[in-house]
Scaffold this motif. Structure first.
Motif, PDB file in Angstrom:
ATOM      1  N   VAL A  48      -3.152 -62.814  49.046  1.00  0.00           N
ATOM      2  CA  VAL A  48      -3.141 -61.347  49.149  1.00  0.00           C
ATOM      3  C   VAL A  48      -1.866 -60.794  48.507  1.00  0.00           C
ATOM      4  O   VAL A  48      -1.900 -59.763  47.835  1.00  0.00           O
ATOM      5  CB  VAL A  48      -3.280 -60.905  50.632  1.00  0.00           C
ATOM      6  N   ASP A  49      -0.772 -61.510  48.700  1.00  0.00           N
ATOM      7  CA  ASP A  49       0.513 -61.137  48.065  1.00  0.00           C
ATOM      8  C   ASP A  49       0.328 -60.997  46.558  1.00  0.00           C
ATOM      9  O   ASP A  49       0.771 -60.027  45.940  1.00  0.00           O
ATOM     10  CB  ASP A  49       1.535 -62.254  48.314  1.00  0.00           C
ATOM     11  N   ALA A  50      -0.349 -61.982  45.976  1.00  0.00           N
ATOM     12  CA  ALA A  50      -0.588 -61.981  44.530  1.00  0.00           C
ATOM     13  C   ALA A  50      -1.534 -60.841  44.138  1.00  0.00           C
ATOM     14  O   ALA A  50      -1.377 -60.227  43.089  1.00  0.00           O
ATOM     15  CB  ALA A  50      -1.170 -63.323  44.110  1.00  0.00           C
ATOM     16  N   MET A  51      -2.495 -60.554  45.019  1.00  0.00           N
ATOM     17  CA  MET A  51      -3.467 -59.479  44.757  1.00  0.00           C
ATOM     18  C   MET A  51      -2.782 -58.120  44.689  1.00  0.00           C
ATOM     19  O   MET A  51      -3.223 -57.225  43.964  1.00  0.00           O
ATOM     20  CB  MET A  51      -4.522 -59.429  45.881  1.00  0.00           C
ATOM     21  N   GLU A  52      -1.707 -57.966  45.479  1.00  0.00           N
ATOM     22  CA  GLU A  52      -0.982 -56.686  45.491  1.00  0.00           C
ATOM     23  C   GLU A  52      -0.430 -56.356  44.102  1.00  0.00           C
ATOM     24  O   GLU A  52      -0.294 -55.203  43.742  1.00  0.00           O
ATOM     25  CB  GLU A  52       0.164 -56.751  46.513  1.00  0.00           C
ATOM     26  N   LYS A  53      -0.107 -57.422  43.351  1.00  0.00           N
ATOM     27  CA  LYS A  53       0.478 -57.216  42.019  1.00  0.00           C
ATOM     28  C   LYS A  53      -0.593 -57.224  40.929  1.00  0.00           C
ATOM     29  O   LYS A  53      -0.320 -56.906  39.780  1.00  0.00           O
ATOM     30  CB  LYS A  53       1.517 -58.309  41.730  1.00  0.00           C
ATOM     31  N   ALA A  54      -1.814 -57.598  41.286  1.00  0.00           N
ATOM     32  CA  ALA A  54      -2.880 -57.701  40.271  1.00  0.00           C
ATOM     33  C   ALA A  54      -3.554 -56.345  40.022  1.00  0.00           C
ATOM     34  O   ALA A  54      -3.408 -55.412  40.816  1.00  0.00           O
ATOM     35  CB  ALA A  54      -3.919 -58.707  40.741  1.00  0.00           C
ATOM     36  N   GLU A  55      -4.263 -56.257  38.913  1.00  0.00           N
ATOM     37  CA  GLU A  55      -4.984 -55.032  38.536  1.00  0.00           C
ATOM     38  C   GLU A  55      -6.463 -55.377  38.349  1.00  0.00           C
ATOM     39  O   GLU A  55      -6.778 -56.459  37.827  1.00  0.00           O
ATOM     40  CB  GLU A  55      -4.447 -54.507  37.191  1.00  0.00           C
ATOM     41  N   THR A  73     -13.543 -62.159  36.323  1.00  0.00           N
ATOM     42  CA  THR A  73     -12.765 -60.939  36.109  1.00  0.00           C
ATOM     43  C   THR A  73     -12.639 -60.241  37.456  1.00  0.00           C
ATOM     44  O   THR A  73     -13.636 -60.096  38.174  1.00  0.00           O
ATOM     45  CB  THR A  73     -13.479 -60.013  35.097  1.00  0.00           C
ATOM     46  N   LEU A  74     -11.428 -59.823  37.773  1.00  0.00           N
ATOM     47  CA  LEU A  74     -11.173 -59.203  39.072  1.00  0.00           C
ATOM     48  C   LEU A  74     -11.821 -57.812  39.112  1.00  0.00           C
ATOM     49  O   LEU A  74     -11.479 -56.924  38.333  1.00  0.00           O
ATOM     50  CB  LEU A  74      -9.648 -59.102  39.273  1.00  0.00           C
ATOM     51  N   ALA A  75     -12.780 -57.638  40.033  1.00  0.00           N
ATOM     52  CA  ALA A  75     -13.482 -56.350  40.121  1.00  0.00           C
ATOM     53  C   ALA A  75     -12.680 -55.357  40.961  1.00  0.00           C
ATOM     54  O   ALA A  75     -12.711 -54.159  40.717  1.00  0.00           O
ATOM     55  CB  ALA A  75     -14.857 -56.566  40.731  1.00  0.00           C
ATOM     56  N   SER A  76     -11.968 -55.883  41.975  1.00  0.00           N
ATOM     57  CA  SER A  76     -11.205 -55.014  42.875  1.00  0.00           C
ATOM     58  C   SER A  76     -10.109 -55.852  43.515  1.00  0.00           C
ATOM     59  O   SER A  76     -10.264 -57.067  43.668  1.00  0.00           O
ATOM     60  CB  SER A  76     -12.159 -54.470  43.939  1.00  0.00           C
ATOM     61  N   THR A  77      -9.033 -55.198  43.912  1.00  0.00           N
ATOM     62  CA  THR A  77      -7.967 -55.955  44.586  1.00  0.00           C
ATOM     63  C   THR A  77      -8.116 -55.856  46.110  1.00  0.00           C
ATOM     64  O   THR A  77      -7.293 -56.383  46.852  1.00  0.00           O
ATOM     65  CB  THR A  77      -6.569 -55.458  44.169  1.00  0.00           C
ATOM     66  N   ALA A  78      -9.165 -55.158  46.558  1.00  0.00           N
ATOM     67  CA  ALA A  78      -9.390 -55.018  48.004  1.00  0.00           C
ATOM     68  C   ALA A  78      -9.709 -56.380  48.618  1.00  0.00           C
ATOM     69  O   ALA A  78     -10.270 -57.245  47.948  1.00  0.00           O
ATOM     70  CB  ALA A  78     -10.541 -54.052  48.248  1.00  0.00           C
TER      71      ALA A  78
END
Lengths: 144, 120
Positions: A48-55, A73-78
């Protein structure tokens, strides 16, 4: 322990030791499960820490086991967080991290209680072992 | 030793053991349901504090399906009510087993106290 013949006292001690041993084994299993849960929670918090910085739209690799990955491909960081009873709630990474960290603290508190209890039981077992060793030594001397 | 007991006492002893097993099974089932109720309560608490438009998923096997908050709240509340009712029934059953166990235990104690030793 103060009543009965020496043989009865030894039997009572052995029985108490066996009960403590069974209890200690159960607690050790619980402790190991708690530790695994904590490790799992730590991994989730790191992700989740990494997700906070991802787009959204970023290229990521999704693990599929055995050290193998698929491109995605990341659809959402939620973060979709399990809240029990088969229900999950989607939360922003910061909120999810807070919830996971709180869970980890709860598990750590539980682990500490189990470890303390296990320590006390091990002390009792050590006491019984020492008494039994002395009894055995006295018995052996009596035979000489 | 039990072969030396009169048949009536042996029968009562078997009943006592059966009741004990029933009681243990009931306690185990009850504690499983209690855990499930606690889990539902925790999920309900989380849902109640969530915004009405918050995205919620319900697990169906290995997959998650989007669900409406109001519907999920309704389903969980219903599930909890059913489990609460089952717990109440189980508590009554437990009480009955406990009472029968005590009664049988007292009868056995009395009978064993009076029974003359057999076979020497």
């Amino acid at each position: 322990m103060s009543e009965g013949t020496p043989e009865e006292q030894v039997r009572q001690l052995v029985s108490a030791y066996q009960q403590f041993q069974a209890e200690a084994e159960t607690l050790a299993r619980q402790l190991s499960l708690s530790q695994m849960t904590m490790e799992e929670l730590s991994r989730a918090v790191s992700t989740v820490d990494a997700m906070e910085k991802a787009e959204p739209g970023e290229e990521i690799m999704v693990p599929i086991g055995s050290g193998s990955f698929l491109h995605a491909t990341l659809a959402s960081t939620a973060v979709v967080l399990n809240v029990g009873a088969g229900i999950s709630i989607e939360k922003p990474p910061a909120e999810a991290k807070e919830a996971l960290t709180a869970r980890k603290a709860d598990v750590a508190a539980g682990s500490k209680k189990i470890a303390d209890l296990l320590g006390k039981i091990e002390q009792e077992m050590a006491k019984i072992e020492s008494i039994l060793q002395k009894a055995e030594a006295a018995r052996s001397e009596g035979f000489v | 030793m039990s072969t030396e007991l009169p048949p009536q006492l042996q029968n009562q002893l078997a009943q006592l053991q059966q009741l004990q097993q029933q009681g243990q099974a009931l306690i185990s089932q009850k504690s499983q349901i209690e855990i499930m109720v606690k889990e539902i309560e925790a999920a309900l608490k989380e849902l109640e504090t969530a915004a009405d438009d918050q995205i919620i998923y319900k697990s169906v096997g290995d997959i998650l399906i989007k669900a409406e908050k109001a519907k999920v709240l309704e389903d969980l509340t219903e599930k909890k009510d059913v489990m609460d009712l089952r717990l109440k029934t189980m508590a009554k059953q437990e009480e009955r087993i406990q009472s029968r166990f005590t009664q049988l235990q007292d009868q056995l104690k009395q009978a064993l106290g009076q029974a003359p030793p057999r076979g020497g």
